[in-house]
Design a protein around this motif. Structure first.
Motif, PDB file in Angstrom:
ATOM      1  N   ARG A  97      -7.700  -1.955   6.557  1.00  0.00           N
ATOM      2  CA  ARG A  97      -7.077  -1.290   6.479  1.00  0.00           C
ATOM      3  C   ARG A  97      -6.757   0.100   5.677  1.00  0.00           C
ATOM      4  NH1 ARG A  97      -3.221  -4.100  10.463  1.00  0.00           N
ATOM      5  NH2 ARG A  97      -1.691  -2.778   9.642  1.00  0.00           N
ATOM      6  N   VAL A  98      -5.852   1.038   6.310  1.00  0.00           N
ATOM      7  CA  VAL A  98      -5.474   2.283   5.692  1.00  0.00           C
ATOM      8  C   VAL A  98      -3.620   2.404   5.704  1.00  0.00           C
ATOM      9  CG1 VAL A  98      -5.531   5.147   5.193  1.00  0.00           C
ATOM     10  CG2 VAL A  98      -7.110   3.702   5.623  1.00  0.00           C
ATOM     11  N   PHE A  99      -2.674   1.887   4.277  1.00  0.00           N
ATOM     12  CA  PHE A  99      -1.837   2.511   4.335  1.00  0.00           C
ATOM     13  C   PHE A  99      -1.239   3.268   3.642  1.00  0.00           C
ATOM     14  CE2 PHE A  99      -2.594  -2.436   4.232  1.00  0.00           C
ATOM     15  CZ  PHE A  99      -2.014  -2.532   5.512  1.00  0.00           C
ATOM     16  N   THR A 100      -0.441   4.131   4.644  1.00  0.00           N
ATOM     17  CA  THR A 100       0.375   5.158   4.173  1.00  0.00           C
ATOM     18  C   THR A 100       1.638   5.160   3.814  1.00  0.00           C
ATOM     19  OG1 THR A 100      -1.139   7.135   5.446  1.00  0.00           O
ATOM     20  CG2 THR A 100       0.489   8.363   4.587  1.00  0.00           C
ATOM     21  N   ILE A 101       2.380   5.649   2.850  1.00  0.00           N
ATOM     22  CA  ILE A 101       3.233   5.584   1.515  1.00  0.00           C
ATOM     23  C   ILE A 101       3.886   6.192   1.034  1.00  0.00           C
ATOM     24  CG2 ILE A 101       4.485   4.469  -0.071  1.00  0.00           C
ATOM     25  CD1 ILE A 101       1.867   1.944  -0.056  1.00  0.00           C
ATOM     26  N   ILE A 102       5.087   7.432   1.672  1.00  0.00           N
ATOM     27  CA  ILE A 102       5.243   8.008   1.108  1.00  0.00           C
ATOM     28  C   ILE A 102       6.729   7.441  -0.424  1.00  0.00           C
ATOM     29  CG2 ILE A 102       4.988   9.440   2.754  1.00  0.00           C
ATOM     30  CD1 ILE A 102       8.527   8.999   2.836  1.00  0.00           C
ATOM     31  N   GLY A 103       6.654   8.178  -0.648  1.00  0.00           N
ATOM     32  CA  GLY A 103       7.424   8.607  -1.896  1.00  0.00           C
ATOM     33  C   GLY A 103       7.570   9.823  -3.373  1.00  0.00           C
ATOM     34  N   THR A 104       8.802   9.148  -4.185  1.00  0.00           N
ATOM     35  CA  THR A 104       8.435  10.623  -4.967  1.00  0.00           C
ATOM     36  C   THR A 104       7.848  10.504  -6.340  1.00  0.00           C
ATOM     37  OG1 THR A 104       9.921   9.705  -6.582  1.00  0.00           O
ATOM     38  CG2 THR A 104      11.131  10.367  -4.919  1.00  0.00           C
ATOM     39  N   ASP A 105       7.559  11.454  -7.187  1.00  0.00           N
ATOM     40  CA  ASP A 105       6.086  11.014  -8.418  1.00  0.00           C
ATOM     41  C   ASP A 105       6.142  10.576  -9.334  1.00  0.00           C
ATOM     42  OD1 ASP A 105       8.720  12.610  -9.282  1.00  0.00           O
ATOM     43  OD2 ASP A 105       7.599  14.296 -10.213  1.00  0.00           O
ATOM     44  N   PHE A 148       4.845   2.929   5.211  1.00  0.00           N
ATOM     45  CA  PHE A 148       6.129   2.426   4.333  1.00  0.00           C
ATOM     46  C   PHE A 148       6.716   3.541   3.409  1.00  0.00           C
ATOM     47  CE2 PHE A 148       2.786  -0.936   4.774  1.00  0.00           C
ATOM     48  CZ  PHE A 148       3.419  -1.783   4.928  1.00  0.00           C
ATOM     49  N   ALA A 149       7.510   3.333   2.608  1.00  0.00           N
ATOM     50  CA  ALA A 149       8.735   4.753   1.969  1.00  0.00           C
ATOM     51  C   ALA A 149       8.669   3.949   0.915  1.00  0.00           C
ATOM     52  CB  ALA A 149       9.471   5.307   2.483  1.00  0.00           C
ATOM     53  N   ILE A 150       8.748   4.036  -0.249  1.00  0.00           N
ATOM     54  CA  ILE A 150       9.479   3.368  -1.815  1.00  0.00           C
ATOM     55  C   ILE A 150      10.421   4.579  -2.074  1.00  0.00           C
ATOM     56  CG2 ILE A 150       9.187   2.069  -3.730  1.00  0.00           C
ATOM     57  CD1 ILE A 150       5.948   1.127  -2.520  1.00  0.00           C
ATOM     58  N   GLY A 151      11.814   3.596  -2.327  1.00  0.00           N
ATOM     59  CA  GLY A 151      12.446   4.329  -3.045  1.00  0.00           C
ATOM     60  C   GLY A 151      13.756   4.366  -3.166  1.00  0.00           C
ATOM     61  N   CYS A 152      14.781   4.445  -3.132  1.00  0.00           N
ATOM     62  CA  CYS A 152      16.176   4.667  -2.815  1.00  0.00           C
ATOM     63  C   CYS A 152      16.761   6.268  -1.717  1.00  0.00           C
ATOM     64  CB  CYS A 152      17.004   4.978  -4.050  1.00  0.00           C
ATOM     65  SG  CYS A 152      18.505   4.878  -4.134  1.00  0.00           S
ATOM     66  N   ILE A 153      17.031   4.965   0.104  1.00  0.00           N
ATOM     67  CA  ILE A 153      17.051   5.670   0.812  1.00  0.00           C
ATOM     68  C   ILE A 153      18.574   5.084   1.772  1.00  0.00           C
ATOM     69  CG2 ILE A 153      16.519   7.410   2.454  1.00  0.00           C
ATOM     70  CD1 ILE A 153      13.169   6.062   1.522  1.00  0.00           C
ATOM     71  N   PRO A 274      19.005   0.696  -6.494  1.00  0.00           N
ATOM     72  CA  PRO A 274      17.785  -0.105  -6.643  1.00  0.00           C
ATOM     73  C   PRO A 274      16.369   0.843  -5.464  1.00  0.00           C
ATOM     74  CG  PRO A 274      19.230   0.457  -4.775  1.00  0.00           C
ATOM     75  CD  PRO A 274      19.909   1.526  -6.245  1.00  0.00           C
ATOM     76  N   ILE A 275      15.350   0.100  -6.309  1.00  0.00           N
ATOM     77  CA  ILE A 275      14.227   0.799  -5.207  1.00  0.00           C
ATOM     78  C   ILE A 275      13.305  -0.126  -4.482  1.00  0.00           C
ATOM     79  CG2 ILE A 275      11.864   1.742  -5.711  1.00  0.00           C
ATOM     80  CD1 ILE A 275      13.995   3.041  -7.359  1.00  0.00           C
ATOM     81  N   SER A 276      13.393   0.550  -3.219  1.00  0.00           N
ATOM     82  CA  SER A 276      12.759  -0.700  -2.009  1.00  0.00           C
ATOM     83  C   SER A 276      12.059   0.175  -1.219  1.00  0.00           C
ATOM     84  CB  SER A 276      14.308  -0.696  -1.181  1.00  0.00           C
ATOM     85  OG  SER A 276      15.635  -1.349  -1.498  1.00  0.00           O
ATOM     86  N   LEU A 277      11.480  -0.857  -0.622  1.00  0.00           N
ATOM     87  CA  LEU A 277      10.567  -1.056   1.016  1.00  0.00           C
ATOM     88  C   LEU A 277      11.010  -0.598   1.798  1.00  0.00           C
ATOM     89  CD1 LEU A 277       7.327  -0.910   0.589  1.00  0.00           C
ATOM     90  CD2 LEU A 277       7.673  -3.209   1.591  1.00  0.00           C
ATOM     91  N   TYR A 278      10.616   0.246   2.811  1.00  0.00           N
ATOM     92  CA  TYR A 278      10.633   0.337   4.121  1.00  0.00           C
ATOM     93  C   TYR A 278       9.621   0.969   4.988  1.00  0.00           C
ATOM     94  CZ  TYR A 278      15.040   2.164   1.561  1.00  0.00           C
ATOM     95  OH  TYR A 278      16.663   2.072   0.257  1.00  0.00           O
ATOM     96  N   TRP A 279      10.490  -0.064   6.251  1.00  0.00           N
ATOM     97  CA  TRP A 279       9.292   0.631   7.296  1.00  0.00           C
ATOM     98  C   TRP A 279       9.869   0.099   8.561  1.00  0.00           C
ATOM     99  CZ3 TRP A 279      10.724  -4.177   4.635  1.00  0.00           C
ATOM    100  CH2 TRP A 279      10.491  -5.532   4.732  1.00  0.00           C
ATOM    101  N   HIS A 280       9.459   0.882   9.519  1.00  0.00           N
ATOM    102  CA  HIS A 280       9.316   0.951  10.920  1.00  0.00           C
ATOM    103  C   HIS A 280       9.223  -0.574  11.925  1.00  0.00           C
ATOM    104  CE1 HIS A 280       9.962   2.531  15.014  1.00  0.00           C
ATOM    105  NE2 HIS A 280      10.484   3.478  14.564  1.00  0.00           N
ATOM    106  N   ALA A 281      10.458  -0.478  12.727  1.00  0.00           N
ATOM    107  CA  ALA A 281      10.143  -1.949  13.465  1.00  0.00           C
ATOM    108  C   ALA A 281       9.101  -1.894  14.499  1.00  0.00           C
ATOM    109  CB  ALA A 281      11.315  -1.784  14.573  1.00  0.00           C
ATOM    110  N   ARG A 282       8.722  -0.612  15.012  1.00  0.00           N
ATOM    111  CA  ARG A 282       6.608  -1.264  15.020  1.00  0.00           C
ATOM    112  C   ARG A 282       6.214  -1.512  14.789  1.00  0.00           C
ATOM    113  NH1 ARG A 282       2.940   2.462  13.745  1.00  0.00           N
ATOM    114  NH2 ARG A 282       2.704   2.550  16.479  1.00  0.00           N
ATOM    115  N   THR A 283       5.867  -1.689  13.062  1.00  0.00           N
ATOM    116  CA  THR A 283       4.813  -2.529  12.963  1.00  0.00           C
ATOM    117  C   THR A 283       5.272  -3.616  12.089  1.00  0.00           C
ATOM    118  OG1 THR A 283       6.212  -1.102  10.943  1.00  0.00           O
ATOM    119  CG2 THR A 283       3.842  -0.165  12.335  1.00  0.00           C
TER     120      THR A 283
END
Length: 306
Positions: A97-105, A148-153, A274-283
């Protein structure tokens, strides 16, 4: 192009021949004859209205269209493979699997290195693709472009699920030898008077609002003279100027190791971010996604104790 006219097996063959750039080798890898592979390639040339592979001396080269087709084929066939996989089939030791993650530097520089080594041990064929923050990333998650997104959103869309990874304490940083900062760190008066650098990703106050709220409780306001979109360049700015900054502690400790920076306790109580993990309902119910989410949470949780 009518999708009903396309045989999925031809797409698999096309991916192989474009990857190998050699008809015979591709045929051998798929266990089919060379004439069958040539016929499949000829059909795909008709479908895409492009030669796809062209002679370049003694070898074959991809056309520009073929390069784009191959890039999209990899993604499409991976998604089809994931679609056909059942939860019982998922094995992190074997998964590609390939997991694409977005987040700040901050996420890229400080948090991702914490999981790369254990991931290689538990899921040796899994790949992480790290991308910078993107606006409207929830829509890209819905389209399958981002996992996924990682950060404070705080303003995350309702279509996203979230789990807390860790909370990050704020500290103050200044250059080593800053004449306006004492050995014990800035006093509250000094903190307010000194010029500040602050990160505003997408010009939003996600990381600055806890600081401003703590100051407002005391009826104070600081002097922010530099607004930056990312964290790591801010470290260099502070190390080479009279600006100070209030940043997540792990980032500050990283900067202290590589730059002439001093880390101080802030002169006021600031709510940790808080630094959290975010993902979409589709996954949400995807077995591979679920494993990776649990993996991230399990490996970030011990960081709270450091």
């Amino acid at each position: 192009m009518n999708l009903r006219q396309i045989d999925l097996n031809r797409l698999v063959a096309l991916r192989e021949v474009l990857t190998e750039r050699h008809v015979t080798r591709a045929a051998e890898k798929l266990g089919i004859t060379q004439p069958a592979m040539s016929a499949s390639l000829a059909r795909m040339r008709e479908v895409f209205k492009d030669p796809l592979l062209v002679r370049n001396g003694a070898s074959l080269s991809l056309t520009q269209r073929a390069e784009k087709v191959l890039e999209n084929l990899d993604r499409a066939l991976l998604q089809i493979n994931n679609l056909l996989s059942t939860p019982a089939d998922f094995d992190p030791k074997e998964s590609r699997r390939v997991f694409t993650i977005i987040g700040t530097d901050f996420v890229e520089q400080i948090l991702l290195p914490e999981v790369v080594t254990p991931l290689a041990r538990f899921a040796p064929h899994t790949t992480i693709v790290s991308r910078p923050p993107l606006q409207k990333f929830d829509a890209l998650m819905g389209d399958g472009e981002i996992d996924f997104a990682i950060g404070c959103i705080p303003s995350a869309a309702p279509s996203l699920f979230t789990r807390l990874l860790l909370t990050e304490r704020y500290v103050c940083i200044s250059r080593d030898g800053h004449s306006g900062v004492g050995s014990d760190g800035p006093s509250l008066d000094e903190y307010v008077a000194l010029p500040h650098a602050q990160v505003f990703p997408f010009d939003k106050d996600i990381y600055s609002s806890p600081i401003e709220e703590a100051l407002q409780e005391k009826g104070l306001k600081r002097n922010v003279v530099l607004r930056q979109s990312s964290f790591v360049p801010l470290l260099s700015v502070v190390a080479n100027s009279d600006l100070i900054a209030t940043v997540p502690e792990r980032l500050a400790r990283f900067g202290e190791r590589i730059l002439p920076l001093k880390v101080h306790e802030p002169p006021l109580d600031i709510t940790p971010v808080p630094i959290s993990l975010y993902w979409h309902a589709r996954t949400h119910d995807d077995e591979g996604h679920r494993w990776f989410r649990d993996f991230l949470v399990d490996h970030y949780r011990p960081m709270e104790l450091r």
